[in-house]
Enzyme design. Structure first.
Site, PDB file in Angstrom:
ATOM      1  N   ARG A 318       0.832  -1.209   0.000  1.00 47.22           N
ATOM      2  CA  ARG A 318       0.000   0.000   0.000  1.00 47.22           C
ATOM      3  C   ARG A 318       0.868   1.262   0.000  1.00 47.22           C
ATOM      4  O   ARG A 318       0.520   2.267  -0.631  1.00 47.22           O
ATOM      5  CB  ARG A 318      -0.953  -0.004   1.186  1.00 47.22           C
ATOM      6  CG  ARG A 318      -2.151   0.899   0.994  1.00 47.22           C
ATOM      7  CD  ARG A 318      -3.184   0.657   2.072  1.00 47.22           C
ATOM      8  NE  ARG A 318      -4.362  -0.020   1.571  1.00 47.22           N
ATOM      9  CZ  ARG A 318      -5.333   0.556   0.865  1.00 47.22           C
ATOM     10  NH1 ARG A 318      -5.288   1.840   0.562  1.00 47.22           N
ATOM     11  NH2 ARG A 318      -6.374  -0.120   0.454  1.00 47.22           N
ATOM     12  N   GLU A 721      -9.930   5.658   7.149  1.00 43.74           N
ATOM     13  CA  GLU A 721      -8.499   5.936   7.178  1.00 43.74           C
ATOM     14  C   GLU A 721      -8.060   7.231   6.490  1.00 43.74           C
ATOM     15  O   GLU A 721      -7.167   7.920   6.992  1.00 43.74           O
ATOM     16  CB  GLU A 721      -7.726   4.775   6.536  1.00 43.74           C
ATOM     17  CG  GLU A 721      -7.861   3.458   7.254  1.00 43.74           C
ATOM     18  CD  GLU A 721      -7.338   2.307   6.411  1.00 43.74           C
ATOM     19  OE1 GLU A 721      -8.068   1.884   5.480  1.00 43.74           O
ATOM     20  OE2 GLU A 721      -6.224   1.853   6.664  1.00 43.74           O
TER      21      GLU A 721
HETATM   22  N1  MTE Z   1     -12.598   4.579  14.454  1.00 44.02           N
HETATM   23  C1  MTE Z   1     -12.657   4.222  15.749  1.00 44.02           C
HETATM   24  N2  MTE Z   1     -13.430   4.946  16.583  1.00 44.02           N
HETATM   25  N3  MTE Z   1     -11.933   3.181  16.237  1.00 44.02           N
HETATM   26  C2  MTE Z   1     -11.116   2.430  15.419  1.00 44.02           C
HETATM   27  O1  MTE Z   1     -10.479   1.481  15.878  1.00 44.02           O
HETATM   28  N4  MTE Z   1     -10.221   2.110  13.136  1.00 44.02           N
HETATM   29  C3  MTE Z   1      -9.928   2.743  11.853  1.00 44.02           C
HETATM   30  C4  MTE Z   1     -11.171   3.420  11.282  1.00 44.02           C
HETATM   31  N5  MTE Z   1     -11.816   4.224  12.282  1.00 44.02           N
HETATM   32  C5  MTE Z   1     -11.023   2.792  14.036  1.00 44.02           C
HETATM   33  C6  MTE Z   1     -11.824   3.874  13.595  1.00 44.02           C
HETATM   34  C7  MTE Z   1      -9.392   1.841  10.846  1.00 44.02           C
HETATM   35  S1  MTE Z   1      -7.746   1.464  10.890  1.00 44.02           S
HETATM   36  C8  MTE Z   1     -10.167   1.326   9.853  1.00 44.02           C
HETATM   37  S2  MTE Z   1      -9.517   0.362   8.628  1.00 44.02           S
HETATM   38  C9  MTE Z   1     -11.616   1.588   9.785  1.00 44.02           C
HETATM   39  O2  MTE Z   1     -12.061   2.393  10.871  1.00 44.02           O
HETATM   40  C10 MTE Z   1     -12.354   0.252   9.797  1.00 44.02           C
HETATM   41  O3  MTE Z   1     -13.721   0.394   9.824  1.00 44.02           O
HETATM   42  P1  MTE Z   1     -14.621   0.705   8.534  1.00 44.02           P
HETATM   43  O4  MTE Z   1     -14.069  -0.108   7.422  1.00 44.02           O
HETATM   44  O5  MTE Z   1     -15.955   0.271   8.951  1.00 44.02           O
HETATM   45  O6  MTE Z   1     -14.502   2.165   8.287  1.00 44.02           O
HETATM   46  N1  HPA Z   2      -5.740  -2.550   4.450  1.00 42.86           N
HETATM   47  C1  HPA Z   2      -5.869  -3.165   5.638  1.00 42.86           C
HETATM   48  N2  HPA Z   2      -5.649  -4.434   5.810  1.00 42.86           N
HETATM   49  C2  HPA Z   2      -5.274  -5.158   4.761  1.00 42.86           C
HETATM   50  C3  HPA Z   2      -5.120  -4.589   3.512  1.00 42.86           C
HETATM   51  C4  HPA Z   2      -5.365  -3.216   3.341  1.00 42.86           C
HETATM   52  O1  HPA Z   2      -5.244  -2.654   2.253  1.00 42.86           O
HETATM   53  N3  HPA Z   2      -4.723  -5.546   2.660  1.00 42.86           N
HETATM   54  C5  HPA Z   2      -4.637  -6.671   3.396  1.00 42.86           C
HETATM   55  N4  HPA Z   2      -4.971  -6.446   4.673  1.00 42.86           N
HETATM   56 MO1  MOS Z   3      -7.305  -0.440   9.269  1.00 41.83          MO
HETATM   57  S1  MOS Z   3      -5.263  -0.210   9.408  1.00 41.83           S
HETATM   58  O1  MOS Z   3      -7.161  -1.119   7.662  1.00 41.83           O
HETATM   59  O2  MOS Z   3      -7.514  -1.755  10.311  1.00 41.83           O
END
Ligand code: MTE
Ligand code: HPA
Ligand code: MOS
Length: 766
Positions: A318, A721
């Site tokens: 990534r 993210e």
């Molecule tokens: N928001 C909160 N409050 N707590 C979390 O742990 N994790 C983040 C983001 N927002 C997180 C968060 C990360 S690393 C990711 S990948 C996404 O939430 C995952 O959830 P989603 O795919 O439903 O957005």
């Molecule tokens: N994001 C988070 N987790 C993952 C990914 C990614 O792009 N690819 C594989 N695991």
């Molecule tokens: Mo988020 S780093 O893809 O859990």
């Protein structure tokens, strides 16, 4: 899709997080809040004190005889495979012959109380033969010591393009790692059930991988293991793979004592023993013309992978796919070096390598601007992805949904970038020790897992005869609001108030074979799977209603908690009851796979992302040139989230991600001593941002009227993210303030995090 205006909690509306109140008043049940089963044992771990050593002997006799002890497990006591690696097969649960980082678990003990388990740990005797550790990225890189085969993304001929360029620049920059600092540390509770079955409550983003890990270490089939998680107290990527080892240890101990066993890590053990964001060293070479247009770039990214690969291949992949950010680079050679060090294995962390990739390309853009003595905006705009011939990324994907320039142009105007620059010049002229700086950061972020198989999801929906709905899907809730968003989707499909939709815990026996909740794709994937399940049931209910009213199925409408045929109607619950009595199933599974994506891991090329999200931020900072302290004064953000499923939750995600990024870039610093022991393993030495670090003027704006160009769930876009990377504007603004102390005569050498020490060193070097 009919409008959801009349019901409570449909899509596109701010609905509060289903657990918002419970998080505050304490009613939300986390694993450690669950009522204890009789005989539940508590566990403690013996961690390696050495970064690199041979294990010559482990003597557990005294520990076994210690008060209250129920089980003592070493690698020898593992009935199945001693491996929980998520991608390769290189990660032991418990070290057997060798330890490769200070903090690596060697022995696990369960006892009738935590204190007894902890006391017993001290009675284990291990004889080590110390080996020389490799502790820095540079050292591992020099020795070509990697955790897996290094990969590269390449297009055109960067070497030739740089040779032919009018201007060439070389540079180096580095960034630090980051601890996840979720409020709930890693925890698992394993309960042995009948025969060999094991039920595991795990604080995990990836219940399926925990299921696989437990199945592998116990040597039992996957159908004997059930994993459940209602919620996490934060994950941030730290519970994508790292929760498996905790659950595996709990299961091993539980299997041994035949009683429930809980493994919960103390904050310092969590920080010492589990992985973090990858720190990186970057070297770059870039060729460009008089106008600042990039002809070619070579970027070497050396990352601290740690003792094993874990998710490094994905993270570095990534990083390679985001080192272009929003810029067209016709000739690119991006290489990622997964350096094997004797430190804890680094892992997923919000952004998953992209923040690091963007940090280096933004440094390059600013370096070019500095060299040509041109405004950085000019360098950005001449290099944006554009129309034909300028819209293909180095990894081969065509950018078709680009709105980067519009967002940046609008933010520059609405954020008064140019006026504020002039005001800052004036301020700096009249202030001797305090100096201000300002910067803009554009972010283009690709949505989908770069591992194609992970882009699938399942859901399970039941409608009961009283019209209440049970909702389950493979996604996990970590505070990001996923469960609320998916419930909004189901509420919209049935056109019923969200209170009738029961959100339930994620379980591997309800929805199997899931991917992690990660890559920001949770609502895209699970929202669509739940949509499909609900639509399936709705179709059956429509037929029942149509035959009841004696009309065509097409004329049946679901509205305001009722089902209509023209002017006649029944309550939603009455149609549910009617469907049951007609002997038609009110239960369905739903499935979704992201379309149109492909990736060739060998050539590191393809079209890995379903779409991109776009955002930009402007931050203004002030630094104290005597102490090196810095403060963010103001931040303006404009973020694209498509047609938001829930603007209130999305706003919270943008603010939270930004502040978390701010911590990574300014105050959070991981320090190891000369023997490779982590010294910053608690909040007294590891500084996460506090409420006063939030910019006093923090204007976050969600871009209006931009439905996703591809058919995602209700045309929304992922949000979790991308906004973390907007915090790079703060780091760039600090560098701007440093550069202004010498009227931009020197390009500052500032690394991340820009701690007071780093800022003073950068000032000194000027
Ligand atoms: N928001 C909160 N409050 N707590 C979390 O742990 N994790 C983040 C983001 N927002 C997180 C968060 C990360 S690393 C990711 S990948 C996404 O939430 C995952 O959830 P989603 O795919 O439903 O957005
Ligand atoms: N994001 C988070 N987790 C993952 C990914 C990614 O792009 N690819 C594989 N695991
Ligand atoms: Mo988020 S780093 O893809 O859990």
């Amino acid at each position: 899709m009919s409008s959801s205006e009349e019901i409570k909690g449909g899509v596109h509306k701010t609905t509060s997080h289903d657990s918002a109140r419970k998080h505050v008043n304490g009613a939300a049940i986390f694993i450690d809040d669950m009522p204890s089963f009789p005989d539940t044992q508590e566990a403690a771990l013996l961690l390696s004190p050495y970064a690199h050593a041979k294990i010559l002997e482990i003597d557990i006799t005294q520990a076994l005889a210690s008060l209250g002890v129920s089980a003592v497990i070493t690698a020898k006591g593992i009935p199945g495979k001693n491996d929980i690696a998520p991608v390769f097969s290189d990660e032991p649960v418990l070290a057997s012959q060798i330890v490769e980082y200070a903090g690596q678990p060697i022995v696990a003990i369960s006892a009738d109380s935590y204190d007894n388990a902890f006391a017993a740990i001290k009675k284990v005797k291990v004889v080590y033969e110390e080996l020389i550790p490799v502790l820095t990225i540079q050292e591992a890189w020099d020795k070509e010591q990697f955790t897996y085969e290094p990969a590269k993304v390449e297009t055109g001929n960067a070497v030739e393009a740089i040779k032919a360029a009018d201007f060439v620049l070389n540079g180096e920059v580095s960034c630090g790692g980051q601890d996840h600092f979720y409020l709930e540390s890693q925890i698992a509770l394993a309960i042995p059930e009948e025969d060999q079955a094991m039920l595991v409550y795990s604080s995990t983003q990836h219940p399926t991988e925990v299921q696989h890990g437990v199945s592998n270490v116990l040597g039992i089939p996957q159908n004997d293991v059930t994993v459940e998680v209602r919620r996490m107290g934060g994950g941030f990527g730290g519970k994508e793979s790292q929760s498996t080892i905790i659950a595996a240890i709990a299961a091993l101990l539980a299997e041994h004592c035949r009683t429930p066993v809980k493994v919960r890590l103390r904050r310092d053990v969590d920080m010492i023993a589990t992985g973090k964001r990858h720190d990186f060293l970057f070297k770059y070479q870039v060729g460009f013309n008089e106008a600042g247009e990039i002809g070619g770039a070579i970027i070497d990214m050396a990352a601290r992978s740690g003792n094993v690969a874990d998710l490094s291949a994905g993270v570095l992949g990534r990083a390679l796919c985001h080192a272009d950010n929003a810029y067209f680079i016709p000739n690119a050679l991006f290489r990622a070096w997964p350096c094997k060090t004797n430190t804890v294995s680094n892992t997923a962390f919000r952004g998953f390598g992209s923040p690091q990739g963007m940090l280096v390309i933004e440094t390059i853009i600013e370096h070019i601007a500095h060299e040509l003595k041109r405004p950085v905006e000019d360098i950005r705009s001449i290099n944006w992805y554009g129309e034909k011939n300028r819209n293909v990324t180095p990894y081969g994907q065509t950018v078709t949904d680009n709105i980067m320039a519009q967002i940046v142009d609008r933010l520059e105007v609405e954020g008064h970038l140019h006026e504020r620059r002039m005001a800052i010049e004036e301020y700096n002229r009249t202030h001797k020790t305090l100096k201000k700086g300002i910067a803009l950061m554009p972010v283009k972020f690709g949505i989908s897992f770069n591992a194609v198989p992970l882009n699938q999801a399942g859901a399970l929906v039941h409608v009961y005869t009283d019209g209440s709905v049970h909702l389950n899907h493979g996604g996990t809730e970590m505070g990001q609001g996923l469960f609320t968003k998916v419930a909004q989707v189901v509420s919209s499909v049935f056109q019923i108030d969200i209170d009738h939709v029961k959100i339930s815990s994620t379980r591997t026996d309800k929805v199997p074979n899931t991917g992690p909740t990660a890559a920001s794709a949770g609502s895209d994937l699970n929202g669509m799977a739940a949509f499909n399940a609900a639509e399936e049931i709705k179709g059956r209910m429509k037929q029942v209603a149509a035959s009841h009213f004696g009309v065509e199925t097409d004329s049946i409408e679901f509205r305001q908690n009722r089902v209509y045929a023209g002017n006649e109607s029944l309550k939603f619950s009455e149609v549910a009851e009617l469907t049951w009595s007609s002997r038609i199933s009110l239960s369905a599974t739903g499935y979704y796979q992201t379309p149109d994506i492909h990736w060739d891991g060998k050539s590191m090329s393809g079209s890995p992302f379903y779409y991109y999200t776009y955002g930009a931020s402007i931050s203004e900072v002030v630094i104290d040139t005597l102490t090196g302290e810095s403060r963010v004064l103001a931040t303006d953000i404009l973020q694209d989230v498509g047609s938001s499923l829930n603007p209130g939750i999305d706003l919270g995600q943008i603010e939270g991600a930004f502040v978390q990024g701010l911590g990574w870039l300014t105050s959070e610093e991981l320090v190891w001593d000369q023997d490779g022991r982590l010294m910053t393993h608690g909040p007294s030495t590891y500084k996460i941002p506090g409420s006063r670090d939030v910019p006093p003027r923090f204007k976050v704006h969600i871009l209006e009227d931009t439905p996703n160009t591809v058919p995602t769930i209700y045309r929304s876009k992922a949000v979790g993210e991308p906004p973390l990377m907007l915090a790079l504007s703060v780091w760039l603004a600090i560098r701007d303030a440093v550069a202004r102390t010498r009227d931009y005569k020197v390009f500052p050498k500032l690394n991340a995090p820009a701690t007071p020490e780093a800022i003073l060193m950068a000032l000194d070097a000027m």
